[in-house]
Design a protein around this motif. Structure first.
Motif, PDB file in Angstrom:
ATOM      1  N   LYS A  48       1.838   6.293  -7.335  1.00 45.03           N
ATOM      2  CA  LYS A  48       0.948   7.314  -7.896  1.00 45.03           C
ATOM      3  C   LYS A  48       1.617   8.682  -7.863  1.00 45.03           C
ATOM      4  O   LYS A  48       1.459   9.486  -8.792  1.00 45.03           O
ATOM      5  N   GLN A  49       2.350   8.925  -6.800  1.00 44.79           N
ATOM      6  CA  GLN A  49       3.027  10.208  -6.668  1.00 44.79           C
ATOM      7  C   GLN A  49       4.162  10.361  -7.674  1.00 44.79           C
ATOM      8  O   GLN A  49       4.457  11.468  -8.130  1.00 44.79           O
ATOM      9  N   ASN A  62      -0.313  13.671  -2.830  1.00 45.57           N
ATOM     10  CA  ASN A  62      -0.447  13.359  -4.252  1.00 45.57           C
ATOM     11  C   ASN A  62      -1.470  14.265  -4.924  1.00 45.57           C
ATOM     12  O   ASN A  62      -1.292  14.687  -6.077  1.00 45.57           O
ATOM     13  N   SER A 118       1.099   4.118  -2.989  1.00 39.21           N
ATOM     14  CA  SER A 118       0.938   5.555  -2.745  1.00 39.21           C
ATOM     15  C   SER A 118       2.091   6.338  -3.370  1.00 39.21           C
ATOM     16  O   SER A 118       1.879   7.361  -4.042  1.00 39.21           O
ATOM     17  N   GLN A 146       1.130   7.096   5.326  1.00 37.38           N
ATOM     18  CA  GLN A 146       0.591   6.761   4.008  1.00 37.38           C
ATOM     19  C   GLN A 146      -0.568   7.680   3.634  1.00 37.38           C
ATOM     20  O   GLN A 146      -0.691   8.112   2.493  1.00 37.38           O
ATOM     21  N   THR A 147      -1.410   7.995   4.613  1.00 34.41           N
ATOM     22  CA  THR A 147      -2.540   8.893   4.339  1.00 34.41           C
ATOM     23  C   THR A 147      -2.052  10.273   3.925  1.00 34.41           C
ATOM     24  O   THR A 147      -2.597  10.892   3.001  1.00 34.41           O
ATOM     25  N   GLN A 200       0.827  -1.207   0.000  1.00 33.33           N
ATOM     26  CA  GLN A 200       0.000   0.000   0.000  1.00 33.33           C
ATOM     27  C   GLN A 200       0.864   1.261   0.000  1.00 33.33           C
ATOM     28  O   GLN A 200       0.554   2.237  -0.702  1.00 33.33           O
ATOM     29  N   ASP A 202      -0.834  10.206   0.387  1.00 35.34           N
ATOM     30  CA  ASP A 202      -1.950  10.226  -0.564  1.00 35.34           C
ATOM     31  C   ASP A 202      -2.518  11.632  -0.712  1.00 35.34           C
ATOM     32  O   ASP A 202      -2.853  12.067  -1.817  1.00 35.34           O
ATOM     33  N   ARG A 203      -2.633  12.346   0.413  1.00 34.88           N
ATOM     34  CA  ARG A 203      -3.132  13.723   0.336  1.00 34.88           C
ATOM     35  C   ARG A 203      -2.177  14.609  -0.448  1.00 34.88           C
ATOM     36  O   ARG A 203      -2.597  15.480  -1.213  1.00 34.88           O
TER      37      ARG A 203
END
Length: 532
Positions: free
Chosen positions: A242-243, A399, A239, A392-393, A235, A396-397
């Motif tokens: 994607k970044q 990104n 993340s 990780q959150t 996971q 994602d933010r």
């Protein structure tokens, strides 16, 4: 896996930079020699178009895996890390084929009668990325075991081999054109890969400090209960994956704009690339090694996703001091290049490439790039800390924010180039870096807000030193106007001497006014000296 990261400070990196400097200077000199044997169009195709293909494939394929697998996660075992890392190879193969197809059939190609073998060169550069990825698990193991010198030596030797081979080929077989560069590129990545495997095969037979006991432990295999991957690590990798698309778009944005929108001809791209390479020397020599070491240090010293108040106090104190020192040193380096770059860009380009580079807007490009260097310095270190400690959150933010940065950057690149030409690309990069720096500094301030530490305040430069930078800028500006660069070498040397005196004054001011920074550097040096 026990890691001794406390002694791994940026002072230790100075020795590594010295090794890199030797190899890079050799590369720089040999590249200057090659410029005399190829046209601007060939220069633009190789250094711009084909290199963009190679770096894009590599960045997308491995950046996420490096970020995730170098993070300090106690629940992840080495075998799980190996399995994740080998996923980068098929991903690299897919993107090599996909981007190679686009480069061959959808982008503008040079006239085959003037510059033949372009499709073959595209295939060679795409294949070279895949060859290099085969050594990625060994690269990560070397980083985890803190074999930093190994990375420097292998990359340096491989780069030197590529440069020497390129010089030999363009000198004795100039009629082969792009094939010369394709052969040199394949040789570079093959040597890089072979050296890693040879070293670790030797190490497995002579050392017991590695997390593996045999060569088969480096290959992917099933874990307990038939599972191959750690879900948490997967996971986190996803993340970062994607970044990586957005980060590559931001990092190489001007190349994509030039390549896909035909803003500049191949020849103009070649000249811009030379200026870009000259301007980014300090980033490759100093900032990039510091960033690699810093990310590894922070990611191994601090627990990802945990606030400062929940970190080990001794680790947090050390990381605070290191971050403060790193921010200060890269800021001082960036200010030095900004101050002296404005008045010495014309002279440097005239010496390096003659009127081909010093004529036109070459000096203006390099002056603006020197301003960009300061932003590069701050962004690199601040993002290293940010990415090493984000959960990780939060990744994602971020990104989503990177997506906004990407859109703004692409629009600003297009807008600025309409009025300012190639200078517009540098201005767009400055705007992009400023936005990313702002985000990283805000994150860092919030991270330390609940602790007693404040590395951002400690990284501020002394007003006296800043004032001396300003005075130096004015002095060297008038020195260039009066002495450089059309009235003989005696006056040029006098202009250089004035700059050297100003630089010495700045160094002395830093030594006497930045006491905390100097004391930290001296302390770390003494600790390192005692360990040896």
């Amino acid at each position: 896996m026990v890691l001794q990261v406390r002694s791994f400070s940026f002072i230790r990196r100075a020795i590594i930079v010295l090794f890199q400097l030797v190899f890079r200077v050799l590369t720089f000199v040999l590249n200057a020699f090659v410029l005399r044997f190829i046209s601007q169009d060939v220069l633009g195709i190789v250094n711009w178009l084909l290199t963009l293909l190679y770096t894009t494939v590599l960045f997308i394929s491995r950046e996420a895996f490096r970020r995730a697998c170098l993070s300090k996660t106690s629940e992840v075992k080495w075998k799980e890390t190996v399995n994740i890392l080998w996923l980068s190879v098929p991903i690299c193969a897919v993107f090599s084929c996909l981007l190679g197809f686009i480069w061959t059939f959808y982008l503008d190609q040079p006239d085959s009668a003037v510059i033949p073998h372009y499709p073959l060169a595209v295939a060679a550069f795409a294949l070279s990325a895949l060859i290099e990825m085969m050594a990625e698990p060994l690269y990560i193991m070397a980083q985890i075991m803190l074999y930093v010198r190994l990375k420097v030596v292998i990359e340096g030797v491989a780069l030197a081999l590529r440069c020497v081979l390129t010089v030999a080929l363009v000198t004795f077989t100039p009629h082969l054109g792009l094939i010369n560069f394709a052969v040199a590129q394949i040789s570079f990545t093959a040597a890089y890969c072979v050296m890693y495997y040879v070293y670790f095969i030797y190490l497995l037979s002579t050392s017991e400090e590695l997390p593996v006991r045999s060569f088969t432990d480096i290959l992917p295999s099933f874990l307990d209960k038939g599972v191959m991957f750690n879900r948490g690590l997967m996971q986190l990798t996803w993340s970062f994956f994607k970044q990586s698309f957005l980060k590559q778009l931001l990092t190489e944005g001007e190349r994509f704009v030039m390549t896909f929108f035909n803003v500049l001809s191949f020849g103009d791209q070649g000249v811009y690339d030379v200026i870009n390479n000259l301007g980014s020397l300090v980033a490759r020599f100093v900032f990039l090694p510091l960033e690699d070491a810093s990310y590894l240090f922070f990611s191994q010293s601090l627990k990802r996703g945990k606030p400062a108040c929940e970190q080990d106090e001794s680790n947090l104190a050390l990381c605070t001091s290191v971050l403060e020192a790193l921010l200060k040193v890269v800021t001082l380096i960036g200010l030095t290049f900004l101050t002296f770059g404005f008045s010495y860009s014309y002279l440097l380009l005239d010496i390096y490439g003659g009127t081909t580079l010093s004529g036109g807007n070459g000096p203006l490009l390099l002056r603006w790039y020197c301003a960009y260097v300061l932003l590069l310095a701050l962004n690199g270190i601040s993002e290293c800390f940010t990415f090493a400690t984000m959960s990780q959150t939060e990744v994602d933010r971020y990104n989503h924010k990177m997506l906004i940065f990407s859109v703004v950057f692409l629009f600003s690149s297009w807008f600025f180039t309409q009025f300012l030409g190639s200078v517009g690309f540098i201005l767009a990069n400055c705007l992009n870096m400023s936005a990313r720096i702002t985000h990283s500094l805000i994150y860092t301030w919030k991270y330390f807000k609940q602790s007693q530490s404040d590395p951002l305040r400690g990284a501020a430069i002394s007003p006296l030193v800043l004032g001396l930078f300003a005075i130096t800028f004015i002095v060297t500006f008038f020195s260039e106007k009066l002495l450089c660069c059309t009235i003989g070498w005696v006056y040029r040397l006098l202009h250089i001497a004035i700059g050297a005196i100003c630089l010495l004054c700045i160094i002395l001011a830093i030594y006497f006014k930045e006491n905390k920074f100097i004391n930290f550097v001296e302390t770390q040096y003494r600790l390192k000296y005692k360990q040896h």
